[in-house]
Design a protein around this motif. Structure first.
Motif, PDB file in Angstrom:
ATOM      1  N   PHE A  93       3.176  -9.249  -0.858  1.00 11.74           N
ATOM      2  CA  PHE A  93       2.530  -8.152  -1.585  1.00 11.74           C
ATOM      3  C   PHE A  93       1.021  -8.324  -1.711  1.00 11.74           C
ATOM      4  O   PHE A  93       0.342  -7.483  -2.290  1.00 11.74           O
ATOM      5  CB  PHE A  93       3.167  -7.968  -2.961  1.00 11.74           C
ATOM      6  CG  PHE A  93       3.394  -9.234  -3.738  1.00 11.74           C
ATOM      7  CD1 PHE A  93       2.344  -9.879  -4.373  1.00 11.74           C
ATOM      8  CD2 PHE A  93       4.658  -9.785  -3.837  1.00 11.74           C
ATOM      9  CE1 PHE A  93       2.547 -11.036  -5.077  1.00 11.74           C
ATOM     10  CE2 PHE A  93       4.881 -10.952  -4.554  1.00 11.74           C
ATOM     11  CZ  PHE A  93       3.826 -11.577  -5.180  1.00 11.74           C
ATOM     12  N   GLU A  94       0.479  -9.418  -1.151  1.00 12.06           N
ATOM     13  CA  GLU A  94      -0.978  -9.559  -1.110  1.00 12.06           C
ATOM     14  C   GLU A  94      -1.604  -8.640  -0.060  1.00 12.06           C
ATOM     15  O   GLU A  94      -2.808  -8.420  -0.070  1.00 12.06           O
ATOM     16  CB  GLU A  94      -1.373 -11.007  -0.822  1.00 12.06           C
ATOM     17  CG  GLU A  94      -1.099 -11.963  -1.967  1.00 12.06           C
ATOM     18  CD  GLU A  94      -1.693 -13.334  -1.722  1.00 12.06           C
ATOM     19  OE1 GLU A  94      -2.879 -13.393  -1.317  1.00 12.06           O
ATOM     20  OE2 GLU A  94      -0.987 -14.332  -1.924  1.00 12.06           O
ATOM     21  N   MET A  95      -0.779  -8.126   0.858  1.00 15.20           N
ATOM     22  CA  MET A  95      -1.282  -7.214   1.884  1.00 15.20           C
ATOM     23  C   MET A  95      -1.332  -5.799   1.313  1.00 15.20           C
ATOM     24  O   MET A  95      -0.303  -5.220   0.952  1.00 15.20           O
ATOM     25  CB  MET A  95      -0.370  -7.243   3.110  1.00 15.20           C
ATOM     26  CG  MET A  95      -0.528  -8.504   3.941  1.00 15.20           C
ATOM     27  SD  MET A  95      -2.166  -8.643   4.717  1.00 15.20           S
ATOM     28  CE  MET A  95      -2.007  -7.466   6.045  1.00 15.20           C
ATOM     29  N   ASP A  96      -2.523  -5.237   1.231  1.00 20.93           N
ATOM     30  CA  ASP A  96      -2.699  -3.900   0.653  1.00 20.93           C
ATOM     31  C   ASP A  96      -1.932  -2.829   1.422  1.00 20.93           C
ATOM     32  O   ASP A  96      -1.507  -1.826   0.847  1.00 20.93           O
ATOM     33  CB  ASP A  96      -4.190  -3.535   0.627  1.00 20.93           C
ATOM     34  CG  ASP A  96      -4.983  -4.449  -0.305  1.00 20.93           C
ATOM     35  OD1 ASP A  96      -4.370  -4.963  -1.262  1.00 20.93           O
ATOM     36  OD2 ASP A  96      -6.183  -4.646  -0.061  1.00 20.93           O
ATOM     37  N   GLU A  97      -1.758  -3.041   2.726  1.00 23.26           N
ATOM     38  CA  GLU A  97      -1.119  -2.008   3.543  1.00 23.26           C
ATOM     39  C   GLU A  97       0.404  -1.990   3.409  1.00 23.26           C
ATOM     40  O   GLU A  97       1.055  -1.061   3.905  1.00 23.26           O
ATOM     41  CB  GLU A  97      -1.490  -2.196   5.013  1.00 23.26           C
ATOM     42  CG  GLU A  97      -0.966  -3.495   5.611  1.00 23.26           C
ATOM     43  CD  GLU A  97      -1.521  -3.756   6.998  1.00 23.26           C
ATOM     44  OE1 GLU A  97      -0.776  -3.592   7.976  1.00 23.26           O
ATOM     45  OE2 GLU A  97      -2.709  -4.116   7.090  1.00 23.26           O
TER      46      GLU A  97
END
Length: 572
Positions: A232-236
């Motif tokens: 969930f650290e990936m914004d996309e």
């Protein structure tokens, strides 16, 4: 036309990367490299280690498609394409991955307006030298004489013949052959100089060498900085939410990590479309925590999904320390341990999760170090509920010290019924007998000589008792995981599997000392040798102390503690 970079850009890796390097996107577009949020966090971690003057050593446990390989390649390119006499080595788990990372480095070079001179090569390597065949020109302008080489793990002697400044070990958990041997041979070529860099990155692949390296980094047993990045650290990683009802697990995830509905919808989509509806595969490929990543490769004895949820939601802050005491020889056959008290120590081997209550019965299970184990362990449980009250884990401890800590721990918990394993050594049990511990577990064994049952102290784990112990533990944990407060115990349960022959044991390279100690405590609890209730006269109303009151009490001297108990009432 080659552009000479400004000095400040040349001395700053991030500025150089974002000024000169290009990458290919998932849509096959060539765009300037701009670090995403997860990459920026990794870059800051590397800079921090560099600022301390240490060789850069990072081990990355990652989710898929977060860009850590891309950043690592960019850093290696920067370090090699801006300095002389630098040898960099990139090693992957399979040929197509090697080709992909080499092509990434080629793209950096091709689109770099400040690119150095490059010598032609048919191999997967970039050699930064003047390509001219004119010796006089080459002498006048030799180039950097640095190189980046890409290879696939599995070949004999990979990387052994070079002296390497930078190494990128990609997807280490998936290297073919003997991973440890390949890694050890490679690392002999890397000097421990402050300008050297080794970055290991991988998604998890069960409990193999990569898992051992990660655990050692977390525990401080090697010099690698452990770096974990959750999906969930990936914004996309988001999809639109249209009011769908969330499951209990999804609600728990939202609460535990502060996620929004769009992130939960992406997770649901990914499990369904990328992971064949296999939640364990999603945990391995897109973990929320390191525990999720290392899903056991065998058939787990316990409910791994429930354990992971419990690990996510734990907020316990136990007291850590060990017992101190003075020894007094009462008579020839007896030593007394006097002035027993629990002394807090951040390196202590004992964790106290809950204080004993007056009159309440407790049981203690002990697993001694033996075959396949280097730890002595103890679990103390509430005999009425089975709740974990305390645990001890002590590596390379001598048997006398262990037995005396068991004695003190048992006495502290209202003279808990003490069941200590006697499989590999009876010495701890004999020490408890010598100290006249008041409540020892008794087992019945058949005496072949006398032809009758006789009683003996201590617990025996054998072909008859072990399956019952595992079944008892398994049944208890189905509905009582919330009563386990120790992360180490839960993590051992995660890698407690059934092997190919159906035997329940720790995954290869892992331990089950705490699991077995808990099982012994549950077996002793079921023996009927300890009460299952609190006597009526002992059921006193307990005072409720706040966290500040507990802190004042622990910092007080002996007389002050007695005064505080009189003033506030006893909470146990």
């Amino acid at each position: 036309m080659v552009q000479m970079p400004r000095y400040d850009v040349l001395r700053d890796a991030k500025k150089y990367i974002e000024a000169f390097l290009c990458i290919k996107t998932k849509e096959s577009k060539i765009v300037p490299f701009r670090l995403n949020s997860a990459q920026k966090r990794l870059y800051d971690c590397i800079k921090e280690q560099q600022a301390e003057g240490k060789p850069i050593r990072i081990i990355i446990l990652k989710s898929r498609q977060m860009g850590f390989s891309t950043l690592t390649e960019a850093l290696i390119y920067y370090k090699t394409a801006t300095r002389s006499n630098v040898n960099s080595f990139i090693i992957t788990h399979k040929d197509d991955a090697t080709t992909n990372l080499f092509n990434m480095s080629k793209l950096f070079q091709e689109r770099n307006p400040a690119r150095p001179l490059l010598k032609n090569s048919n191999a997967k390597e970039l050699i930064f030298e003047n390509p001219t065949k004119n010796p006089r020109e080459k002498e006048r302008l030799p180039g950097l004489k640095s190189k980046i080489k890409c290879a696939t793990a599995g070949g004999k002697g990979v990387g052994r013949s070079d002296t390497l400044t930078n190494v990128h070990a990609s997807e280490l958990a998936f290297w073919p052959g003997e991973i440890a041997e390949t890694y050890a041979g490679l690392m002999q070529a890397v000097p421990a100089t402050r300008d050297s860099m080794v970055i290991i990155e991988s998604t998890a692949n069960g409990f193999n060498f990569f898992k051992s390296m990660w655990d050692d980094a977390v525990a401080g047993r090697n010099d690698y900085i452990p770096f974990f990045a959750a999906w969930f650290e990936m914004d996309e990683y988001r999809r639109e939410w249209h009011g769908e009802q969330l499951t209990e697990e999804e609600e728990a995830l939202k609460a535990a990590f502060g996620l929004d509905n769009e992130q939960i919808m992406w997770r649901r989509w990914c499990i369904r479309n990328n992971c064949n509806n296999d939640i364990d595969l999603f945990h391995q490929e897109y973990p929320s925590t390191p525990e999720e990543a290392f899903i056991a490769t065998g058939a787990g004895v316990f409910d791994n999904r429930a354990i992971i949820i419990r690990l996510r939601t734990m907020e316990e802050t136990p007291r850590r320390g060990r017992f101190t005491y003075t020894e007094a020889q009462e008579r020839l056959d007896r030593i007394l341990l006097k002035e027993r008290r629990f002394t807090e120590d951040e390196k202590g081997e004992i964790l106290l999760f809950k204080e004993p209550e007056q009159g309440r019965p407790y049981t203690l299970g002990g697993d001694t170090a033996g075959e396949g184990s280097d730890s002595f362990t103890v679990q103390v449980i509430d005999n009425i509920t089975g709740e974990q009250m305390a645990r001890l884990k002590w590596q390379r401890c001598d048997e006398d010290t262990y037995a005396k800590q068991v004695y003190c721990l048992g006495r502290y918990y209202n003279d808990a019924l003490a069941a200590v394993e006697t499989n590999f050594s009876t010495h701890p049990q004999k020490v408890l007998e010598y100290l006249h511990y008041p409540k020892l577990y008794v087992r019945e064994i058949y005496d072949n000589y006398e032809g009758r049952l006789r009683k003996s102290f201590g617990f025996q784990t054998n072909g008859l008792t072990r399956p019952v112990l595992v079944a008892t533990m398994q049944e208890f944990m189905r509905s009582n995981l919330h009563l386990v407060h120790d992360r180490d115990t839960l993590q051992e349960m995660l890698c407690f599997i059934r092997n190919e022959k159906g035997r329940a044991e720790a995954e290869q390279g892992e331990h089950d000392d705490l699991v077995m100690a808990y099982g012994i405590a549950l077996m002793a609890r079921a023996s009927g040798q300890q009460r299952m209730d609190v006597p009526e006269e002992k059921r006193e109303k307990k005072a409720k102390w706040t966290a500040d009151m507990w802190e004042d009490y622990r910092n007080a001297g002996a007389k002050e503690k007695e005064y505080l108990k009189e003033k506030w009432g006893t909470p146990w």
